[in-house]
Design a protein around this motif. Structure first.
Motif, PDB file in Angstrom:
ATOM      1  N   ALA A 152      -1.297  28.765  35.438  1.00  0.00           N
ATOM      2  CA  ALA A 152      -3.234  29.885  34.573  1.00  0.00           C
ATOM      3  C   ALA A 152      -3.771  29.950  35.376  1.00  0.00           C
ATOM      4  O   ALA A 152      -4.318  31.017  35.123  1.00  0.00           O
ATOM      5  N   ARG A 153      -4.309  29.043  36.973  1.00  0.00           N
ATOM      6  CA  ARG A 153      -5.560  29.193  37.084  1.00  0.00           C
ATOM      7  C   ARG A 153      -5.545  30.657  37.935  1.00  0.00           C
ATOM      8  O   ARG A 153      -6.085  31.251  38.108  1.00  0.00           O
ATOM      9  N   THR A 154      -3.921  31.061  38.630  1.00  0.00           N
ATOM     10  CA  THR A 154      -4.204  32.486  38.738  1.00  0.00           C
ATOM     11  C   THR A 154      -3.599  33.496  37.860  1.00  0.00           C
ATOM     12  O   THR A 154      -2.276  34.564  38.430  1.00  0.00           O
ATOM     13  N   ASN A 155      -3.843  33.466  36.799  1.00  0.00           N
ATOM     14  CA  ASN A 155      -3.812  34.055  35.900  1.00  0.00           C
ATOM     15  C   ASN A 155      -1.953  35.585  35.275  1.00  0.00           C
ATOM     16  O   ASN A 155      -1.896  35.745  35.003  1.00  0.00           O
ATOM     17  N   ARG A 156      -1.118  34.100  35.170  1.00  0.00           N
ATOM     18  CA  ARG A 156      -0.329  34.039  36.226  1.00  0.00           C
ATOM     19  C   ARG A 156       0.788  32.920  34.009  1.00  0.00           C
ATOM     20  O   ARG A 156       1.647  32.849  34.598  1.00  0.00           O
ATOM     21  N   GLY A 157      -0.074  32.846  33.800  1.00  0.00           N
ATOM     22  CA  GLY A 157       0.659  31.999  32.571  1.00  0.00           C
ATOM     23  C   GLY A 157       1.913  32.580  31.708  1.00  0.00           C
ATOM     24  O   GLY A 157       2.292  31.739  30.732  1.00  0.00           O
ATOM     25  N   LEU A 158       1.401  34.241  31.609  1.00  0.00           N
ATOM     26  CA  LEU A 158       3.060  34.294  30.450  1.00  0.00           C
ATOM     27  C   LEU A 158       4.040  34.060  31.467  1.00  0.00           C
ATOM     28  O   LEU A 158       5.389  34.358  31.128  1.00  0.00           O
ATOM     29  N   LEU A 159       4.031  33.284  32.461  1.00  0.00           N
ATOM     30  CA  LEU A 159       5.308  33.064  33.363  1.00  0.00           C
ATOM     31  C   LEU A 159       5.724  31.627  33.612  1.00  0.00           C
ATOM     32  O   LEU A 159       6.957  31.609  33.599  1.00  0.00           O
ATOM     33  N   ALA A 160       4.678  30.693  32.577  1.00  0.00           N
ATOM     34  CA  ALA A 160       5.259  29.468  32.627  1.00  0.00           C
ATOM     35  C   ALA A 160       6.558  29.551  31.770  1.00  0.00           C
ATOM     36  O   ALA A 160       7.698  28.979  31.665  1.00  0.00           O
ATOM     37  N   ALA A 161       6.663  30.339  30.858  1.00  0.00           N
ATOM     38  CA  ALA A 161       8.619  29.614  30.121  1.00  0.00           C
ATOM     39  C   ALA A 161       9.549  29.591  30.700  1.00  0.00           C
ATOM     40  O   ALA A 161       9.909  28.520  31.249  1.00  0.00           O
ATOM     41  N   PRO A 162       9.786  30.912  31.634  1.00  0.00           N
ATOM     42  CA  PRO A 162      10.495  31.124  32.851  1.00  0.00           C
ATOM     43  C   PRO A 162      10.642  30.231  34.093  1.00  0.00           C
ATOM     44  O   PRO A 162      11.443  29.392  34.711  1.00  0.00           O
ATOM     45  N   ALA A 163       9.499  29.727  34.586  1.00  0.00           N
ATOM     46  CA  ALA A 163       9.276  29.065  35.531  1.00  0.00           C
ATOM     47  C   ALA A 163       8.843  27.597  35.333  1.00  0.00           C
ATOM     48  O   ALA A 163       9.933  26.795  36.324  1.00  0.00           O
ATOM     49  N   VAL A 164       8.736  26.888  34.008  1.00  0.00           N
ATOM     50  CA  VAL A 164       9.255  25.623  34.130  1.00  0.00           C
ATOM     51  C   VAL A 164      10.284  25.548  33.910  1.00  0.00           C
ATOM     52  O   VAL A 164      10.540  25.056  33.748  1.00  0.00           O
ATOM     53  N   VAL A 236       0.052  26.468  27.578  1.00  0.00           N
ATOM     54  CA  VAL A 236       1.218  26.623  29.228  1.00  0.00           C
ATOM     55  C   VAL A 236       1.603  28.203  28.916  1.00  0.00           C
ATOM     56  O   VAL A 236       1.642  28.382  29.720  1.00  0.00           O
ATOM     57  N   VAL A 237       0.965  28.500  27.736  1.00  0.00           N
ATOM     58  CA  VAL A 237       0.650  29.714  27.301  1.00  0.00           C
ATOM     59  C   VAL A 237      -0.128  30.530  26.952  1.00  0.00           C
ATOM     60  O   VAL A 237      -1.340  29.441  25.787  1.00  0.00           O
ATOM     61  N   PRO A 238      -1.051  31.079  27.068  1.00  0.00           N
ATOM     62  CA  PRO A 238      -2.619  31.544  26.153  1.00  0.00           C
ATOM     63  C   PRO A 238      -2.405  31.630  24.590  1.00  0.00           C
ATOM     64  O   PRO A 238      -1.109  32.298  24.245  1.00  0.00           O
ATOM     65  N   HIS A 239      -3.445  30.549  24.070  1.00  0.00           N
ATOM     66  CA  HIS A 239      -3.145  31.238  22.887  1.00  0.00           C
ATOM     67  C   HIS A 239      -3.708  31.132  21.887  1.00  0.00           C
ATOM     68  O   HIS A 239      -4.422  30.460  21.341  1.00  0.00           O
ATOM     69  N   ARG A 240      -5.123  32.401  22.787  1.00  0.00           N
ATOM     70  CA  ARG A 240      -5.979  32.162  21.162  1.00  0.00           C
ATOM     71  C   ARG A 240      -5.383  33.375  20.623  1.00  0.00           C
ATOM     72  O   ARG A 240      -4.890  34.677  21.252  1.00  0.00           O
ATOM     73  N   ALA A 241      -5.641  33.147  19.736  1.00  0.00           N
ATOM     74  CA  ALA A 241      -5.345  34.484  18.642  1.00  0.00           C
ATOM     75  C   ALA A 241      -6.029  35.603  18.094  1.00  0.00           C
ATOM     76  O   ALA A 241      -7.727  35.021  17.517  1.00  0.00           O
ATOM     77  N   LYS A 242      -6.295  36.900  17.822  1.00  0.00           N
ATOM     78  CA  LYS A 242      -6.767  37.479  17.636  1.00  0.00           C
ATOM     79  C   LYS A 242      -6.728  37.895  16.388  1.00  0.00           C
ATOM     80  O   LYS A 242      -5.488  38.234  15.938  1.00  0.00           O
ATOM     81  N   GLU A 243      -8.257  37.862  15.169  1.00  0.00           N
ATOM     82  CA  GLU A 243      -7.849  37.599  14.625  1.00  0.00           C
ATOM     83  C   GLU A 243      -8.970  38.982  13.927  1.00  0.00           C
ATOM     84  O   GLU A 243      -9.955  39.124  13.998  1.00  0.00           O
ATOM     85  N   THR A 244      -8.851  39.624  12.469  1.00  0.00           N
ATOM     86  CA  THR A 244     -10.362  40.127  12.311  1.00  0.00           C
ATOM     87  C   THR A 244     -11.309  39.097  11.917  1.00  0.00           C
ATOM     88  O   THR A 244     -10.635  38.821  10.484  1.00  0.00           O
ATOM     89  N   ALA A 245     -12.489  39.846  11.929  1.00  0.00           N
ATOM     90  CA  ALA A 245     -13.544  39.207  11.309  1.00  0.00           C
ATOM     91  C   ALA A 245     -13.749  39.873  10.210  1.00  0.00           C
ATOM     92  O   ALA A 245     -13.626  40.788  10.026  1.00  0.00           O
TER      93      ALA A 245
END
Length: 245
Positions: A152-164, A236-245
């Motif tokens: 997460a700290r090194t902006n590689r959170g999207l690799l968490a699934a296979p790495a974990v 573990v995975v970025p989870h901020r969802a974009k929603e229309t205001a």
């Protein structure tokens, strides 16, 4: 466009279902391994660990965008601890909700696996409490925490699934405990007297070792990445969802 996390009830549901399915994978594949390879414990462990690697990877990919895909109270607690100074990560209410959902889901996962294989739910008699097992749990949990938060700290959170998934699969083999590394999963596995079960008498020691391992992992993380807390929202995975205001 505004960026915000999904409501807590949706995240809790994701953690409950995800943890339930994770334990169902672990316990169910253990039961199948016993039935398919009754005379070869090594092959049983290979079958069990392979299913767990694949299942965990898929579950993080499915539920991570909603809740972060923690499925683990020590990961959620570490997320709270690291993020509290930066205004990121879980707050105490969210941490408690996640933990309750994870434990409930883990128990449900054992029951589900027992039902799928036409077994009655029973309390495990498999005693796993030895000094080696406890050291193994501390090591496995420390490595897991260090892995997740360094990604997460090194902006590689999207690799968490296979790495974990890969880490847990490896830890099945290099630790004597087969790497529970998760208090919720440990509690859930009480409720199956099969290959993946753990006797209640072994659980307190395992959980204490996991907490100690998490603390060790956090210490190593902060030594290597002092600003790790700033990325707590990406665990573990970025989870901020974009929603229309």
């Amino acid at each position: 466009m505004t960026s915000q996390q999904p409501p807590l009830w949706r995240r809790a549901l994701a953690e409950l279902i995800g943890t339930c399915l994770l334990v169902a994978v672990v316990v169910g594949s253990g039961i199948a391994a016993q039935q398919l390879s009754p005379n070869d414990v090594g092959l049983q462990l290979l079958e069990n660990s392979t299913a767990t690697v694949l299942g965990l990877t898929v579950l993080i990919l499915v539920f991570g965008p909603v809740s972060g895909g923690h499925f683990n109270p020590v990961v959620s607690a570490a997320d709270w601890f690291l993020g509290r100074r930066h205004g990121t990560g879980l707050n105490l209410t969210e941490l408690g909700t996640y933990a309750v959902a994870q434990v409930a889901g883990a128990i449900g996962g054992s029951v589900l696996a027992n039902v799928m294989f036409d077994l009655g739910t029973s309390i495990s008699t498999k005693d796993r409490t030895t000094p080696g097992h406890l050291v193994a749990e501390a090591v496995a949990t420390a490595g897991l925490v260090l892995l997740i938060f360094s990604l997460a700290r090194t902006n590689r959170g999207l690799l968490a699934a296979p790495a974990v998934g890969a880490y847990i699969g490896a830890a099945y083999w290099f630790t004597s405990s087969t790497s529970f590394a998760n208090p919720a999963v440990t509690i859930g596995r009480i409720f199956t007297d099969t290959f993946a079960g753990i006797a209640p008498v072994s659980v307190p020691g395992f959980i204490l070792a996991q907490i100690a391992g998490a603390a060790l992992g956090l210490g190593l993380l902060l030594a290597l990445f002092p600003a790790a807390g700033s990325a707590a929202d990406d665990v573990v995975v970025p989870h901020r969802a974009k929603e229309t205001a």
